[in-house]
Structures are given as C-alpha cells and as structure tokens.
Design a protein around this motif. Structure first.
Motif, PDB file in Angstrom:
ATOM      1  N   PRO A  68       0.801  -1.226   0.000  1.00 53.89           N
ATOM      2  CA  PRO A  68       0.000   0.000   0.000  1.00 53.89           C
ATOM      3  C   PRO A  68       0.832   1.273   0.000  1.00 53.89           C
ATOM      4  CG  PRO A  68      -0.834  -1.566   1.617  1.00 53.89           C
ATOM      5  CD  PRO A  68       0.486  -2.093   1.157  1.00 53.89           C
ATOM      6  N   GLN A  69       1.997   1.259   0.658  1.00 54.61           N
ATOM      7  CA  GLN A  69       2.843   2.456   0.702  1.00 54.61           C
ATOM      8  C   GLN A  69       3.332   2.821  -0.690  1.00 54.61           C
ATOM      9  OE1 GLN A  69       5.645   0.866   3.613  1.00 54.61           O
ATOM     10  NE2 GLN A  69       4.926   2.352   5.117  1.00 54.61           N
ATOM     11  N   ASP A  70       3.746   1.822  -1.452  1.00 59.23           N
ATOM     12  CA  ASP A  70       4.215   2.082  -2.812  1.00 59.23           C
ATOM     13  C   ASP A  70       3.078   2.625  -3.682  1.00 59.23           C
ATOM     14  OD1 ASP A  70       6.713   1.209  -2.085  1.00 59.23           O
ATOM     15  OD2 ASP A  70       6.503  -0.778  -2.969  1.00 59.23           O
ATOM     16  N   VAL A  71       1.885   2.087  -3.480  1.00 62.26           N
ATOM     17  CA  VAL A  71       0.733   2.536  -4.259  1.00 62.26           C
ATOM     18  C   VAL A  71       0.390   3.979  -3.928  1.00 62.26           C
ATOM     19  CG1 VAL A  71      -1.764   2.220  -4.563  1.00 62.26           C
ATOM     20  CG2 VAL A  71      -0.219   0.250  -4.667  1.00 62.26           C
ATOM     21  N   ARG A  72       0.380   4.323  -2.645  1.00 66.57           N
ATOM     22  CA  ARG A  72       0.081   5.713  -2.260  1.00 66.57           C
ATOM     23  C   ARG A  72       1.098   6.676  -2.860  1.00 66.57           C
ATOM     24  NH1 ARG A  72      -1.619   3.310   2.671  1.00 66.57           N
ATOM     25  NH2 ARG A  72       0.478   3.493   3.554  1.00 66.57           N
ATOM     26  N   ALA A  73       2.366   6.281  -2.833  1.00 66.71           N
ATOM     27  CA  ALA A  73       3.416   7.137  -3.395  1.00 66.71           C
ATOM     28  C   ALA A  73       3.216   7.319  -4.893  1.00 66.71           C
ATOM     29  CB  ALA A  73       4.793   6.536  -3.100  1.00 66.71           C
ATOM     30  N   ALA A  74       2.866   6.245  -5.582  1.00 66.04           N
ATOM     31  CA  ALA A  74       2.645   6.321  -7.027  1.00 66.04           C
ATOM     32  C   ALA A  74       1.459   7.221  -7.359  1.00 66.04           C
ATOM     33  CB  ALA A  74       2.436   4.929  -7.597  1.00 66.04           C
ATOM     34  N   LEU A  75       0.365   7.072  -6.604  1.00 64.46           N
ATOM     35  CA  LEU A  75      -0.810   7.913  -6.828  1.00 64.46           C
ATOM     36  C   LEU A  75      -0.485   9.387  -6.594  1.00 64.46           C
ATOM     37  CD1 LEU A  75      -3.509   5.652  -5.149  1.00 64.46           C
ATOM     38  CD2 LEU A  75      -3.628   6.478  -7.509  1.00 64.46           C
ATOM     39  N   SER A  76       0.320   9.659  -5.587  1.00 68.95           N
ATOM     40  CA  SER A  76       0.669  11.051  -5.281  1.00 68.95           C
ATOM     41  C   SER A  76       1.490  11.679  -6.394  1.00 68.95           C
ATOM     42  CB  SER A  76       1.431  11.132  -3.958  1.00 68.95           C
ATOM     43  OG  SER A  76       2.737  10.585  -4.089  1.00 68.95           O
ATOM     44  N   GLU A  77       2.152  10.844  -7.205  1.00 71.65           N
ATOM     45  CA  GLU A  77       2.943  11.335  -8.329  1.00 71.65           C
ATOM     46  C   GLU A  77       2.161  11.334  -9.634  1.00 71.65           C
ATOM     47  OE1 GLU A  77       6.140  12.600  -8.306  1.00 71.65           O
ATOM     48  OE2 GLU A  77       5.825  12.589  -6.137  1.00 71.65           O
ATOM     49  N   GLY A  78       0.860  11.016  -9.550  1.00 73.11           N
ATOM     50  CA  GLY A  78       0.010  11.122 -10.722  1.00 73.11           C
ATOM     51  C   GLY A  78      -0.138   9.855 -11.542  1.00 73.11           C
ATOM     52  N   PHE A  79       0.299   8.710 -11.022  1.00 71.63           N
ATOM     53  CA  PHE A  79       0.157   7.449 -11.741  1.00 71.63           C
ATOM     54  C   PHE A  79      -1.104   6.712 -11.292  1.00 71.63           C
ATOM     55  CE2 PHE A  79       4.718   8.311 -11.786  1.00 71.63           C
ATOM     56  CZ  PHE A  79       5.017   8.097 -13.131  1.00 71.63           C
ATOM     57  N   ALA A  80      -1.762   6.049 -12.221  1.00 73.59           N
ATOM     58  CA  ALA A  80      -2.850   5.142 -11.863  1.00 73.59           C
ATOM     59  C   ALA A  80      -2.238   3.959 -11.131  1.00 73.59           C
ATOM     60  CB  ALA A  80      -3.585   4.676 -13.111  1.00 73.59           C
ATOM     61  N   ALA A  81      -2.678   3.719  -9.915  1.00 71.79           N
ATOM     62  CA  ALA A  81      -2.059   2.665  -9.107  1.00 71.79           C
ATOM     63  C   ALA A  81      -3.099   2.065  -8.177  1.00 71.79           C
ATOM     64  CB  ALA A  81      -0.883   3.219  -8.298  1.00 71.79           C
ATOM     65  N   ALA A  82      -2.931   0.783  -7.871  1.00 70.94           N
ATOM     66  CA  ALA A  82      -3.860   0.093  -6.972  1.00 70.94           C
ATOM     67  C   ALA A  82      -3.126  -0.981  -6.195  1.00 70.94           C
ATOM     68  CB  ALA A  82      -5.016  -0.518  -7.759  1.00 70.94           C
ATOM     69  N   THR A  83      -3.591  -1.183  -4.969  1.00 73.18           N
ATOM     70  CA  THR A  83      -3.090  -2.270  -4.132  1.00 73.18           C
ATOM     71  C   THR A  83      -3.932  -3.508  -4.388  1.00 73.18           C
ATOM     72  OG1 THR A  83      -2.515  -0.661  -2.419  1.00 73.18           O
ATOM     73  CG2 THR A  83      -2.550  -2.988  -1.782  1.00 73.18           C
ATOM     74  N   VAL A  84      -3.319  -4.548  -4.910  1.00 69.64           N
ATOM     75  CA  VAL A  84      -4.080  -5.763  -5.197  1.00 69.64           C
ATOM     76  C   VAL A  84      -4.534  -6.397  -3.889  1.00 69.64           C
ATOM     77  CG1 VAL A  84      -2.884  -6.207  -7.375  1.00 69.64           C
ATOM     78  CG2 VAL A  84      -2.035  -7.246  -5.273  1.00 69.64           C
ATOM     79  N   ALA A  85      -5.774  -6.852  -3.870  1.00 69.30           N
ATOM     80  CA  ALA A  85      -6.285  -7.624  -2.739  1.00 69.30           C
ATOM     81  C   ALA A  85      -5.822  -9.062  -2.954  1.00 69.30           C
ATOM     82  CB  ALA A  85      -7.804  -7.539  -2.684  1.00 69.30           C
ATOM     83  N   THR A  86      -4.749  -9.451  -2.273  1.00 71.60           N
ATOM     84  CA  THR A  86      -4.138 -10.753  -2.546  1.00 71.60           C
ATOM     85  C   THR A  86      -5.056 -11.924  -2.210  1.00 71.60           C
ATOM     86  OG1 THR A  86      -3.036 -10.666  -0.385  1.00 71.60           O
ATOM     87  CG2 THR A  86      -1.790  -9.892  -2.287  1.00 71.60           C
ATOM     88  N   HIS A  87      -6.128 -11.654  -1.446  1.00 71.96           N
ATOM     89  CA  HIS A  87      -7.087 -12.711  -1.123  1.00 71.96           C
ATOM     90  C   HIS A  87      -8.176 -12.839  -2.184  1.00 71.96           C
ATOM     91  CE1 HIS A  87      -8.765  -8.939   0.382  1.00 71.96           C
ATOM     92  NE2 HIS A  87      -9.971  -9.483   0.352  1.00 71.96           N
ATOM     93  N   SER A  88      -8.079 -12.063  -3.256  1.00 74.76           N
ATOM     94  CA  SER A  88      -9.114 -12.067  -4.290  1.00 74.76           C
ATOM     95  C   SER A  88      -9.283 -13.423  -4.947  1.00 74.76           C
ATOM     96  CB  SER A  88      -8.767 -11.066  -5.400  1.00 74.76           C
ATOM     97  OG  SER A  88      -8.828  -9.743  -4.962  1.00 74.76           O
ATOM     98  N   ALA A  89     -10.520 -13.693  -5.365  1.00 72.55           N
ATOM     99  CA  ALA A  89     -10.770 -14.821  -6.261  1.00 72.55           C
ATOM    100  C   ALA A  89     -10.030 -14.575  -7.567  1.00 72.55           C
ATOM    101  CB  ALA A  89     -12.268 -14.960  -6.520  1.00 72.55           C
ATOM    102  N   ARG A  90      -9.640 -15.634  -8.226  1.00 71.92           N
ATOM    103  CA  ARG A  90      -8.949 -15.490  -9.498  1.00 71.92           C
ATOM    104  C   ARG A  90      -9.968 -15.327 -10.629  1.00 71.92           C
ATOM    105  NH1 ARG A  90      -5.796 -14.613  -5.877  1.00 71.92           N
ATOM    106  NH2 ARG A  90      -3.754 -15.615  -5.697  1.00 71.92           N
ATOM    107  N   ALA A  91      -9.518 -14.757 -11.733  1.00 69.13           N
ATOM    108  CA  ALA A  91     -10.409 -14.450 -12.847  1.00 69.13           C
ATOM    109  C   ALA A  91     -10.944 -15.723 -13.490  1.00 69.13           C
ATOM    110  CB  ALA A  91      -9.669 -13.619 -13.886  1.00 69.13           C
ATOM    111  N   ALA A  92     -12.159 -15.633 -13.992  1.00 70.74           N
ATOM    112  CA  ALA A  92     -12.742 -16.746 -14.750  1.00 70.74           C
ATOM    113  C   ALA A  92     -11.995 -16.902 -16.064  1.00 70.74           C
ATOM    114  CB  ALA A  92     -14.218 -16.480 -15.007  1.00 70.74           C
TER     115      ALA A  92
END
Length: 298
Positions: free
Chosen positions: A126-150
């Motif tokens: 999350p820290q890396d994502v917040r830093a990236a967003l603050s610099e204007g990049f589209a960024a997201a923290t993956v929810a590692t517990h997510s179901a996988r894609a169909a």
C-alpha cells in the motif's frame, strides 16, 4: 536506435501482484530477507502459481503480434535480484514475454514508474501505491485474497472501474460525505451538463480505449463502469465519458447495492475501487484492487 516505450500501454507490476508469493512473503515477514532469498533460490525451477493480476496481464500481452508490440509489462519489485530470477522464470514458464524488471531489495520501486512511462502500477504494498498515486500514476493495491479471474473469456480483457475518485475526481463524493445522499443527488442533477474532472484512472481508461481501437481482431477489451450512483446522478457520469470521447461497454448504477455479485456476473479480469468495503465485496468473486484516492481515504 534505442528501444522506446512511446505509444505503448505500459503496466508496471510487483511480483506478488503477478504471482502467488503469499507463502514466501509470510516467511519474509516472520524472519529476514536471507531466509526468503534462500527459499526462492530453492524454488527457482518451481513456477509460482498465478496471482491476482495474472489473467489481466496475460490477456493484455496477447495484443502484441508480429505487426506491433502494443503492450509492455515490466516487473517493479521490492524483491532482491536473486528472487527476481524466479519471477522471470515463472513468467517464461507461462509464456509471458516479460523482459524488463527492477528489483530493489526492500526499497520502494515506484520511482521507476516515470522512466517506464507507466500507465498502471499494481502492487501488494500500500505504501508504494500511495506514493505512485501522489505522483500522478494510476495505481492500486491488489487484494491478494481475491478470487482469481474466470477463464470463460479468453479473447477479451475485461476491466471494471468505480467512478468517483477512480475514473472521476472526488468532487461529488465530497458532497455526499459532507451533506448526504439528497444533497449529492441534487448537486449532480444541477451539474449534469458539467463534466467531472479526471480521476487517477482516466488516463488508463483512455489508453485502453486507444488499444481497443488499434488492436488485433483476435483480442478485444471490454470495460465497465460499476458505481454506487443511481438515477438521476447517472447522467453526469455518462456525459463526462462522452465529453472525453471515451466509451465503456457496460455501466452499472447500483444505488448502493453490494457490487460483488454484479461483478461476479460481469467476470472482469480486474476491478478498481477507492473504497475498501467495495474491494472486499468484489474480491470474494473477482480480482480486485484498492485505489487509495479521494476523500474516502483521507
């Protein structure tokens, strides 16, 4: 002539977002990086299992063909260079043509987004994502517990976005949180003809739109806007996309309903939302990531 990334859709991704390194990460958090490095070296010839963003990355790379290299995926990882060998070997095992990576051994790698000209940064940190967003990049923290894609849509990259604070700025969300639903609805109705300002993911949606127009007959992109808005607040969202000359394939105005079950039916390869509750609702069914942006994350 030097290689260039100009004109490409560039995705920068951490090793934990692309592959399932949760077991190894537990060891790292419980001991030190030496034990982690030793385990990764012992597993060098064991391909890591696909992670949360694996499906989206694999499908985006399928837009590359003999005529054009339209998509670039680069690893940006806090892993050490030794562990990076397993990342590249795992990518090779799955036929992912990923050739670039930066491994920083515990240091934040987001500073390399600028020279990569990245359109998207996905990380489990999350820290890396917040830093990236603050610099204007589209960024997201993956929810590692997510179901996988169909796997029922092999020729479509399906990506879903929340609206406010993701595709759009958080102007309307601030009205909602300060004054309530009735004031929010009136505000959006009064400003229906005034486009919302861009949120952090508008450039990514625009890049996907270009990729769709320039892409190959064998692959396509299908996008969806999945928002808690309802009529009459829907109109400003639609008109904003029209003003940007960007189309989405589906729009869901859910009026506060849980998003997870709707996303289960859409079956995206990834979903982006600024609210943790929506991310968790989605993650029970599909790959999801948290966009740490806007008033809800202040």
């Amino acid at each position: 002539m030097a290689n260039t990334l100009n004109g490409k859709l560039v995705v920068a991704i951490s090793s934990r977002a692309l592959f399932d390194f949760e077991e190894e990460n537990t060891l790292f958090e419980q001991s030190d990086d030496r034990a982690y490095m030793k385990l990764q070296l012992e597993k060098l010839d064991v391909p890591a299992k696909p992670g949360v963003a694996f499906s989206m990355v694999r499908k985006l790379l399928a837009f590359n063909d003999a005529q054009a290299q339209r998509v670039e995926v680069a690893i940006l990882s806090r892993n050490d260079p030794v562990s990076g060998m397993r990342v590249f070997r795992s990518a090779q095992h799955y036929g992912l043509p990923i050739v670039r990576g930066s491994f920083t051994r515990g240091q934040s790698p987001w500073r390399y987004l600028k020279p990569l000209r990245a359109n998207l940064f996905l990380s489990a940190n999350p820290q890396d994502v917040r830093a990236a967003l603050s610099e204007g990049f589209a960024a997201a923290t993956v929810a590692t517990h997510s179901a996988r894609a169909a796997d029922r849509h092999p020729t479509e990259v399906r990506i879903a976005f929340d609206g406010d604070a993701v595709l759009f700025d958080d102007e309307a969300e601030r009205v909602y949180q300060s004054s309530g639903l009735t004031a929010f609805q009136q505000h959006e109705q009064d400003k229906a003809l005034t486009p919302l300002s861009a949120g952090p993911f508008k450039p990514l949606l625009a890049a996907l739109h270009r990729l769709q127009q320039e892409g190959t007959p064998s692959m396509r992109i299908r996008t969806a806007l999945v928002t808690a808005r309802s009529a009459p607040a829907h109109e400003r969202a639609i008109r904003t996309l029209m003003n940007w000359n960007i189309e989405v394939d589906e729009a869901m105005f859910l009026g506060g309903l849980e998003k997870g079950e709707f996303l289960r039916e859409f079956e995206p390869d990834f979903f982006f939302d600024d609210q943790v509750g929506h991310v968790n609702s989605a993650a029970a069914h599909v790959p999801a990531g948290h966009v740490d942006s806007g008033i809800s994350n202040a």
